[in-house]
Design an enzyme around this catalytic site. Structure first.
Site, short mmCIF file in Angstrom:
data_model
loop_
_atom_site.label_atom_id
_atom_site.label_comp_id
_atom_site.label_asym_id
_atom_site.label_seq_id
_atom_site.Cartn_x
_atom_site.Cartn_y
_atom_site.Cartn_z
N ASP A 246 0.70 -1.21 0.06
CA ASP A 246 -0.07 0.06 0.06
C ASP A 246 1.06 1.14 0.06
OD1 ASP A 246 -2.06 1.89 0.57
OD2 ASP A 246 -1.51 1.86 2.78
N ASP B 77 -1.68 -0.88 5.99
CA ASP B 77 -2.10 -0.39 7.41
C ASP B 77 -3.47 -0.03 7.70
OD1 ASP B 77 -1.68 1.98 5.86
OD2 ASP B 77 -1.25 3.08 7.61
N ASP C 120 -7.10 -1.69 3.81
CA ASP C 120 -6.29 -2.65 3.29
C ASP C 120 -6.69 -4.35 3.78
OD1 ASP C 120 -4.58 -1.03 1.94
OD2 ASP C 120 -3.74 -0.38 3.81
#
Length: 627
Positions: A314, A507, A511
């Site tokens: 991410d 995080d 996600d």
């Protein structure tokens, strides 16, 4: 019994002779060998065989044959039944001690907890036991004291030693608004913080729970051990019967001698070490990783890590700092920022926070927005001062015209790795706001370390392609998948899995599906609770370099499991021919009691191998490591 065995060749016997030996061995069989016999019988009733089956059959054969031999005035070997039981138990004692040492990481973590806290109650600071602290309490911490629970500093500043939880050796500077972790140590200043998480909700408690679960979990490779035991035990019994028949029928040995060879085969083949190979290595590996600030949740993760070919990241909060700042406002500065802040005041997105911070610092008066509506993956719209307004990305601009000069400025800002937010008011685009979230200082090094392992790196982000590519180029990411809607991240991970196993690092709440779908989900410790829950590995220090360390430690632990299984199995296989008397002609034999002792040391050697994992060098590709 030992004295009898040693001094019998010199003419000394126990008082009462064979009857005393029978009585002593009966006590050993009833008390010490009892659990082996019960376990073997329970397995037999379920049509299974286990490690205790071989111990039970070996000792029972020696015991009952000795009773028969005593009645028929032949040589007895009660001591074999007694010694095999004793040596197996002795091996288990050593195993248990070393296993306790291996799992000491959990005890050490538990002992880190503070016992009391100085809490503000009715305007007075009073010391109360830890279990009386409640969420919302204001707690004062003096220099050298442990922080009682997790919370946010409301007053004061200090540096805090977080090494016992995160593994980070350097003290971390803390000020008002910063989070503190329970059980870490305040270094030099005095501060007050508000309790946010207590009891089982604190980070330390969650770490302890995760480590406990990991240490009692099973790696899929352990199923192989169970299958081997199911086949191995019957095969060994067949070999033992054949050994007896060959010696007694074909080689003319006495019943006693033929039986000794058969019992030795049964005892030496006991695959106790096979059963210890996986859990002990798993216990040590997960305990060591916890000390480094890397939480490995279960054995399945360890095994999956070995086949990972792609690591997907991410962007916001993982590769970047996660604290974006407004860098440019194009258009009427005050109007653009006021409209944007009015809409973003109801949003929790990091970009919205950056806009609100900028509006506050410019001391702008922000009107209230009504009819607020969030459009997934595009932005937000609402009514401001009676007119329609919107803030979002270029996906919201289908029905709007943008002049060429503004397009050119947008392109330039995106080339500078800045995220551009379009602001619309009264059915027209009035300007843009450029926001930048800089990469973490360690991101480039972390990506380089993974690439040096031969792993492919991919960035998966909702940001536009130009900005995402600019960030990726800065840190060295191979591929970029941009403009991804929050709900589509998991689908992209599935698509990448067609080319091999995938690890995903993230995080945020959005996600969580990707962390769950990935073969190995790696959650940043500063992330949301749901992300941490979804990940198979948690990086407590929020340091991206720990991805490489986590992979290295996981591989080391899994390789130790395979090494343990190999030696445990080879040891048994090599010992069987010796016990069966194949090398009798050259004087190499193995009595049942020595076979029992050798088997105990086999188990002990496997546990020792696992414990040595604590000292093994973890090969990482980052330049600075605590490994």
């Amino acid at each position: 019994m030992l004295a009898e065995m040693i001094f019998h060749p010199f003419g000394w016997m126990l008082p009462g002779g064979e009857w005393t030996m029978l009585a002593l061995t009966t006590v050993i069989m009833a008390v010490s060998a009892g659990p082996f016999l019960q376990s073997a019988w329970s397995s037999f009733k379920k049509h299974h065989s286990n490690m205790d089956t071989l111990v039970a059959i070996g000792t029972a054969t020696a015991y009952f044959y000795s009773i028969y031999a005593m009645i028929t005035h032949q040589a007895v070997f009660f001591e074999s039944a007694a010694f095999v039981t004793t040596f197996v138990l002795l091996g288990q004692v050593f195993e248990e001690r070393m296993r306790n040492n291996a799992s000491s990481a959990v005890e050490k973590l538990v002992n880190l907890q503070a016992k009391e806290a100085e809490v503000l109650r009715d305007g007075q600071l009073v010391k109360v036991p830890l279990d009386e602290v409640v969420v919302g309490d204001l707690i004062r911490v003096k220099p050298g004291e442990k922080i009682a629970v997790d919370g946010i500093i409301t007053d004061g500043q200090s540096s805090v030693d977080e090494s016992m939880v995160t593994g980070e050796s350097m003290p971390v500077e803390k000020k008002s608004g910063d989070r503190v972790i329970g059980s870490t140590i305040n270094s030099n200043g005095t501060f007050t913080f508000r309790a946010e998480k207590i009891g089982r909700d604190t980070m330390l408690s969650q770490i302890v729970e995760l480590v406990k679960k990991a240490q009692t979990s099973h790696a899929p490779i352990q199923k192989l051990t169970d299958k081997v035991s199911d086949i191995f035990v019957p095969v060994v019994l067949i070999i033992a019967i054949l050994t007896f028949l060959v010696w007694y029928v074909f080689l003319g040995a006495s019943v006693a001698n033929a039986l000794i060879f058969a019992v030795s085969v049964v005892v030496i083949a006991c695959p106790c070490a096979l059963g210890l190979a996986t859990p002990t290595a798993l216990m040590v590996g997960t305990g060591r990783s916890a000390k480094m600030g890397i939480l490995i949740k279960n054995g399945e993760v360890l095994e999956a890590v070995n086949d990972v070919t792609t690591v997907v990241f991410d962007k916001t909060g993982t590769i970047t700092m996660g604290k974006p700042e407004v860098t440019d406002v194009v258009g009427n500065h005050q109007q653009v920022l006021t409209v944007a802040a009015s809409l973003e005041s109801a949003s929790e997105h990091p970009l919205a926070a950056a806009i609100l911070v900028k509006a506050t610092s410019d001391q702008l008066t922000v009107p209230a927005a009504s009819d607020f509506k969030a459009i997934e993956g595009k932005g937000v719209q609402a009514t401001v001062d009676g007119k329609q307004a919107f803030v979002g990305n270029d996906k919201l601009l289908i029905d709007y015209e943008i002049d060429a000069s503004l397009k050119q400025q947008v392109q330039q800002l995106q080339d500078e790795a800045k995220t551009v937010v379009f602001v619309g008011f009264d059915h027209q685009v009035i300007g843009v706001i450029a926001i930048q979230d800089a990469p973490k200082p360690t991101s480039k090094e972390a990506i380089a370390a993974l690439k040096s392992r031969g792993l492919k790196t991919v960035m998966l982000t909702g940001d536009n392609q130009r900005v995402a590519r600019a960030i990726a180029d800065q840190v060295g990411i191979d591929d970029v998948i941009a403009d991804v809607l929050p709900g589509d991240k998991a689908d992209h991970v599935k698509a990448l899995q067609a080319d091999g196993k995938v690890a995903f690092v993230g995080d945020g709440i959005n996600d969580a599906p990707a962390l769950t779908v990935a073969d190995v989900g790696i959650a940043m410790g500063s992330g949301t609770d749901i992300a941490i829950e979804s990940g198979g590995i948690v990086l407590v220090k929020n340091d991206l370099r720990d991805v490489d360390r986590a992979l290295a430690l996981s591989k080391k632990t899994f390789n130790r499991i395979k090494l343990n299984l190999f030696w445990a199995f080879v040891y048994n296989v090599l010992g069987i021919p010796v016990a069966a008397g194949v090398f009798f002609a050259i004087g190499l034999t193995l009595s049942p009691e020595l076979a029992g002792l050798a088997m105990a040391f086999s188990s002990l050697s496997v546990v020792t191998s696992s414990v040595l994992l604590n000292k093994a060098k973890i090969s990482t590709n980052v330049s600075s490591t605590t490994a």
